[in-house]
Design a protein around this motif. Structure first.
Motif, PDB file in Angstrom:
ATOM      1  N   LEU A 267       0.850  -1.364  -0.084  1.00  0.00           N
ATOM      2  CA  LEU A 267      -0.134   0.074   0.105  1.00  0.00           C
ATOM      3  C   LEU A 267       1.077   1.320   0.017  1.00  0.00           C
ATOM      4  O   LEU A 267       0.616   2.337  -0.499  1.00  0.00           O
ATOM      5  CB  LEU A 267      -0.826   0.151   1.151  1.00  0.00           C
ATOM      6  CG  LEU A 267      -1.872  -1.124   1.370  1.00  0.00           C
ATOM      7  CD1 LEU A 267      -2.755  -0.918   2.585  1.00  0.00           C
ATOM      8  CD2 LEU A 267      -2.934  -0.733   0.212  1.00  0.00           C
ATOM      9  N   GLU A 268       1.962   1.272   0.709  1.00  0.00           N
ATOM     10  CA  GLU A 268       3.065   2.254   0.920  1.00  0.00           C
ATOM     11  C   GLU A 268       3.457   2.558  -0.623  1.00  0.00           C
ATOM     12  O   GLU A 268       3.521   3.685  -1.179  1.00  0.00           O
ATOM     13  CB  GLU A 268       4.207   2.093   1.677  1.00  0.00           C
ATOM     14  CG  GLU A 268       3.828   2.345   3.263  1.00  0.00           C
ATOM     15  CD  GLU A 268       2.851   0.810   3.719  1.00  0.00           C
ATOM     16  OE1 GLU A 268       2.949  -0.119   2.839  1.00  0.00           O
ATOM     17  OE2 GLU A 268       2.176   1.210   4.676  1.00  0.00           O
ATOM     18  N   GLU A 269       3.843   1.579  -1.382  1.00  0.00           N
ATOM     19  CA  GLU A 269       4.186   1.934  -2.552  1.00  0.00           C
ATOM     20  C   GLU A 269       3.249   2.489  -3.491  1.00  0.00           C
ATOM     21  O   GLU A 269       3.436   3.291  -4.378  1.00  0.00           O
ATOM     22  CB  GLU A 269       4.944   0.782  -3.235  1.00  0.00           C
ATOM     23  CG  GLU A 269       5.765   0.915  -4.559  1.00  0.00           C
ATOM     24  CD  GLU A 269       6.311  -0.305  -4.980  1.00  0.00           C
ATOM     25  OE1 GLU A 269       6.343  -1.488  -4.667  1.00  0.00           O
ATOM     26  OE2 GLU A 269       6.925  -0.199  -6.445  1.00  0.00           O
ATOM     27  N   TYR A 270       1.925   1.801  -3.432  1.00  0.00           N
ATOM     28  CA  TYR A 270       0.951   2.300  -4.210  1.00  0.00           C
ATOM     29  C   TYR A 270       0.615   4.054  -4.029  1.00  0.00           C
ATOM     30  O   TYR A 270       0.478   4.739  -5.032  1.00  0.00           O
ATOM     31  CB  TYR A 270      -0.434   1.443  -3.856  1.00  0.00           C
ATOM     32  CG  TYR A 270      -1.652   1.436  -4.722  1.00  0.00           C
ATOM     33  CD1 TYR A 270      -1.768   2.369  -5.805  1.00  0.00           C
ATOM     34  CD2 TYR A 270      -2.438   0.424  -4.657  1.00  0.00           C
ATOM     35  CE1 TYR A 270      -2.939   2.380  -6.791  1.00  0.00           C
ATOM     36  CE2 TYR A 270      -3.719   0.223  -5.496  1.00  0.00           C
ATOM     37  CZ  TYR A 270      -3.668   1.464  -6.472  1.00  0.00           C
ATOM     38  OH  TYR A 270      -4.995   1.407  -7.236  1.00  0.00           O
ATOM     39  N   ALA A 271       0.619   4.157  -2.755  1.00  0.00           N
ATOM     40  CA  ALA A 271       0.414   5.744  -2.354  1.00  0.00           C
ATOM     41  C   ALA A 271       1.439   6.699  -3.127  1.00  0.00           C
ATOM     42  O   ALA A 271       1.247   7.672  -3.634  1.00  0.00           O
ATOM     43  CB  ALA A 271       0.246   5.880  -0.873  1.00  0.00           C
ATOM     44  N   HIS A 272       2.724   5.957  -2.736  1.00  0.00           N
ATOM     45  CA  HIS A 272       3.942   6.684  -3.083  1.00  0.00           C
ATOM     46  C   HIS A 272       3.886   7.005  -4.831  1.00  0.00           C
ATOM     47  O   HIS A 272       4.434   8.263  -5.312  1.00  0.00           O
ATOM     48  CB  HIS A 272       5.226   6.104  -2.847  1.00  0.00           C
ATOM     49  CG  HIS A 272       6.583   6.326  -3.357  1.00  0.00           C
ATOM     50  ND1 HIS A 272       7.045   7.509  -3.083  1.00  0.00           N
ATOM     51  CD2 HIS A 272       7.255   5.866  -4.510  1.00  0.00           C
ATOM     52  CE1 HIS A 272       8.282   7.716  -3.491  1.00  0.00           C
ATOM     53  NE2 HIS A 272       8.290   6.799  -4.261  1.00  0.00           N
ATOM     54  N   ARG A 273       3.435   5.989  -5.543  1.00  0.00           N
ATOM     55  CA  ARG A 273       3.301   5.908  -7.084  1.00  0.00           C
ATOM     56  C   ARG A 273       2.215   6.780  -7.717  1.00  0.00           C
ATOM     57  O   ARG A 273       2.032   7.016  -8.789  1.00  0.00           O
ATOM     58  CB  ARG A 273       3.767   4.703  -7.596  1.00  0.00           C
ATOM     59  CG  ARG A 273       5.140   4.267  -6.963  1.00  0.00           C
ATOM     60  CD  ARG A 273       5.596   2.809  -8.044  1.00  0.00           C
ATOM     61  NE  ARG A 273       7.026   2.279  -7.506  1.00  0.00           N
ATOM     62  CZ  ARG A 273       8.060   2.740  -7.771  1.00  0.00           C
ATOM     63  NH1 ARG A 273       8.218   3.744  -8.621  1.00  0.00           N
ATOM     64  NH2 ARG A 273       9.176   2.304  -7.290  1.00  0.00           N
ATOM     65  N   LEU A 274       1.309   6.554  -7.036  1.00  0.00           N
ATOM     66  CA  LEU A 274      -0.168   6.944  -7.663  1.00  0.00           C
ATOM     67  C   LEU A 274      -0.184   8.242  -8.531  1.00  0.00           C
ATOM     68  O   LEU A 274      -0.519   8.146  -9.864  1.00  0.00           O
ATOM     69  CB  LEU A 274      -1.119   6.852  -6.768  1.00  0.00           C
ATOM     70  CG  LEU A 274      -2.427   7.133  -7.156  1.00  0.00           C
ATOM     71  CD1 LEU A 274      -2.975   6.189  -8.079  1.00  0.00           C
ATOM     72  CD2 LEU A 274      -3.487   7.258  -6.120  1.00  0.00           C
ATOM     73  N   PHE A 275       0.258   9.460  -7.715  1.00  0.00           N
ATOM     74  CA  PHE A 275      -0.051  10.560  -8.494  1.00  0.00           C
ATOM     75  C   PHE A 275       1.200  10.850  -9.636  1.00  0.00           C
ATOM     76  O   PHE A 275       0.831  11.424 -10.631  1.00  0.00           O
ATOM     77  CB  PHE A 275       0.188  12.007  -7.660  1.00  0.00           C
ATOM     78  CG  PHE A 275      -1.236  12.149  -6.730  1.00  0.00           C
ATOM     79  CD1 PHE A 275      -2.460  11.322  -7.156  1.00  0.00           C
ATOM     80  CD2 PHE A 275      -0.928  12.550  -5.459  1.00  0.00           C
ATOM     81  CE1 PHE A 275      -3.470  11.669  -6.489  1.00  0.00           C
ATOM     82  CE2 PHE A 275      -2.028  12.627  -4.642  1.00  0.00           C
ATOM     83  CZ  PHE A 275      -3.455  12.285  -5.295  1.00  0.00           C
ATOM     84  N   ALA A 276       2.430  10.168  -9.508  1.00  0.00           N
ATOM     85  CA  ALA A 276       3.280  10.350 -10.406  1.00  0.00           C
ATOM     86  C   ALA A 276       3.119   9.481 -11.643  1.00  0.00           C
ATOM     87  O   ALA A 276       3.257   9.864 -12.813  1.00  0.00           O
ATOM     88  CB  ALA A 276       4.812   9.893  -9.938  1.00  0.00           C
ATOM     89  N   PHE A 277       2.255   8.427 -11.390  1.00  0.00           N
ATOM     90  CA  PHE A 277       1.779   7.309 -12.567  1.00  0.00           C
ATOM     91  C   PHE A 277       0.829   8.183 -13.285  1.00  0.00           C
ATOM     92  O   PHE A 277       0.751   8.142 -14.558  1.00  0.00           O
ATOM     93  CB  PHE A 277       1.280   6.200 -11.985  1.00  0.00           C
ATOM     94  CG  PHE A 277       1.041   4.994 -13.047  1.00  0.00           C
ATOM     95  CD1 PHE A 277       1.707   4.585 -13.805  1.00  0.00           C
ATOM     96  CD2 PHE A 277      -0.330   4.967 -13.201  1.00  0.00           C
ATOM     97  CE1 PHE A 277       1.609   3.611 -14.950  1.00  0.00           C
ATOM     98  CE2 PHE A 277      -0.838   3.886 -14.106  1.00  0.00           C
ATOM     99  CZ  PHE A 277       0.338   3.391 -14.958  1.00  0.00           C
ATOM    100  N   PHE A 278      -0.368   8.884 -12.507  1.00  0.00           N
ATOM    101  CA  PHE A 278      -1.201   9.670 -13.096  1.00  0.00           C
ATOM    102  C   PHE A 278      -0.479  10.689 -14.274  1.00  0.00           C
ATOM    103  O   PHE A 278      -0.935  10.651 -15.646  1.00  0.00           O
ATOM    104  CB  PHE A 278      -2.040  10.444 -12.227  1.00  0.00           C
ATOM    105  CG  PHE A 278      -3.263   9.754 -11.680  1.00  0.00           C
ATOM    106  CD1 PHE A 278      -3.332   8.517 -12.005  1.00  0.00           C
ATOM    107  CD2 PHE A 278      -3.870  10.345 -10.617  1.00  0.00           C
ATOM    108  CE1 PHE A 278      -4.361   7.638 -11.308  1.00  0.00           C
ATOM    109  CE2 PHE A 278      -4.891   9.378  -9.930  1.00  0.00           C
ATOM    110  CZ  PHE A 278      -5.152   8.344 -10.478  1.00  0.00           C
TER     111      PHE A 278
END
Ligand code: TXA
Ligand code: MG
Length: 313
Positions: A267-278
């Motif tokens: 979950l930490e990695e998901y949160a960390h990467r989400l906006f950059a992935f967008f």
């Protein structure tokens, strides 16, 4: 005048004290800071972001001694939350002191206060020598920025200085708790989880696990130009072209290929990467971003909050 790029928190603070806007890192996302006491600088923040005037800003402080500068009083539950989570990714709403300009708080009689834990942010705030009002460093309604480059690209014409640092660790904005009423209320889930908050403030209200509305929640939010959809499993996404996927579960072999894919181990990695992935998907002309649903526990609650709001935008 082009913006100054620097690694020096002292230099960045100098620009802020001179009345300019400064992009600076925190452990959650990048902020667009200004001198909270200078009305003309505060006005520039709203103009740069295209932010509605009734959506208040968070006031960032270097340490707890400065709270007396911005808040009229600190209720006991707020003391307990600060003791447990300051400095860190928690914002607390307190009764506002008169000397804070009304424009900062969207003319509310309350003020949002946060002390970031990132050392370079603390050094910047210490050198600012006073409260720093800062929303996330993005255009209004867009996803927050997690790198200085993304913030600079989006806000450049308005910015005096960029304090360049590493990508933000958490990747999602702080948890917001209103401590001005008879019981504390969760306004925005974030890295300090509901479970963490309950351990310190058992009376906290989050209405069935869902946050109350803060002024900012009225607005369209966190949305990239691509359509965002929430899926239970990557194989649910049909094979439309220009589709991307982010989640923890990898697609089974033989599933439709994605044009961009980000598998996260936690979950930490998901949160960390989400906006950059967008943002990466936007640049590649992706039309639809499928995001895996996660269970609403711990950081999962903040991830689902952001996904839902991006998906309904
Ligand atoms: O992690 C964060 O909180 C980042 C970093 C830069 O610190 N900042 C951030 O600011 O996310 P912003 O402006 O994007 O979000 C602040 C949220 C908005 O939803 C706003 O409506 C709410 O906090 N807020 C601010 N002051 C408030 C107040 N007095 N009462 C209720 N909500 C308030
Ligand atoms: Mg924001």
């Amino acid at each position: 005048m082009p913006s100054v790029l620097t690694n020096s928190p002292q230099e960045a603070a100098w620009w802020l004290r001179a009345g300019h806007l400064v992009i600076f890192p925190t452990e959650t996302v990048y902020g667009l800071g200004c001198d909270a006491m200078a009305e003309s600088a505060v006005a520039k923040v709203f103009e740069a972001k295209g932010r509605p005037a009734d959506n208040p800003l968070i006031v960032h402080l270097a340490d707890r001694q400065q709270i007396a500068l911005v808040a009229r009083r600190v209720p006991s539950v707020a003391h307990q939350l600060m003791e447990a989570f300051f400095p860190g990714p928690l914002t607390i709403i307190l009764p506002k002191a008169d000397n804070i300009p009304d424009a900062v708080t969207g003319h509310l009689d309350t003020v949002a206060v946060r002390i970031p834990s990132l050392p370079v942010a603390q050094e910047f705030l210490r050198n600012a020598k006073g409260p720093v009002a800062a929303p996330s460093a993005n255009l209004s309604s867009r996803p927050s920025t997690t790198t200085w480059q993304a913030a600079y690209e989006e806000l450049e014409p308005h910015v005096g200085c960029v304090l360049c640092h590493d990508p933000a660790t958490t990747g999602l904005e702080s948890t917001v708790v209103d401590c001005t009423g008879p019981i504390p209320r969760l306004l925005r889930p974030g890295a300090v989880s509901l479970e963490d908050l309950y351990a310190v403030a058992p009376t906290l209200s989050a209405i069935g696990g869902h946050p109350h509305r803060s002024p900012g929640m009225r607005y369209r939010h966190y949305a990239p130009s691509a359509a965002v959809c929430i899926v239970r499993h990557p194989n649910e996404c049909d094979s439309a072209p220009e589709t991307a996927y982010i989640g923890i579960t990898p697609p089974e072999s033989g599933a439709s290929p994605f044009d961009a894919i980000q598998i996260c181990r936690s979950l930490e990695e998901y949160a960390h990467r989400l906006f950059a992935f967008f943002r990466r998907c936007e640049k590649r002309g992706i039309k639809r971003i499928c995001c895996e649903e996660v269970s609403e526990e711990g950081l999962g609650r903040a991830i689902m909050d952001r996904l839902r709001r991006a998906a309904t935008a």
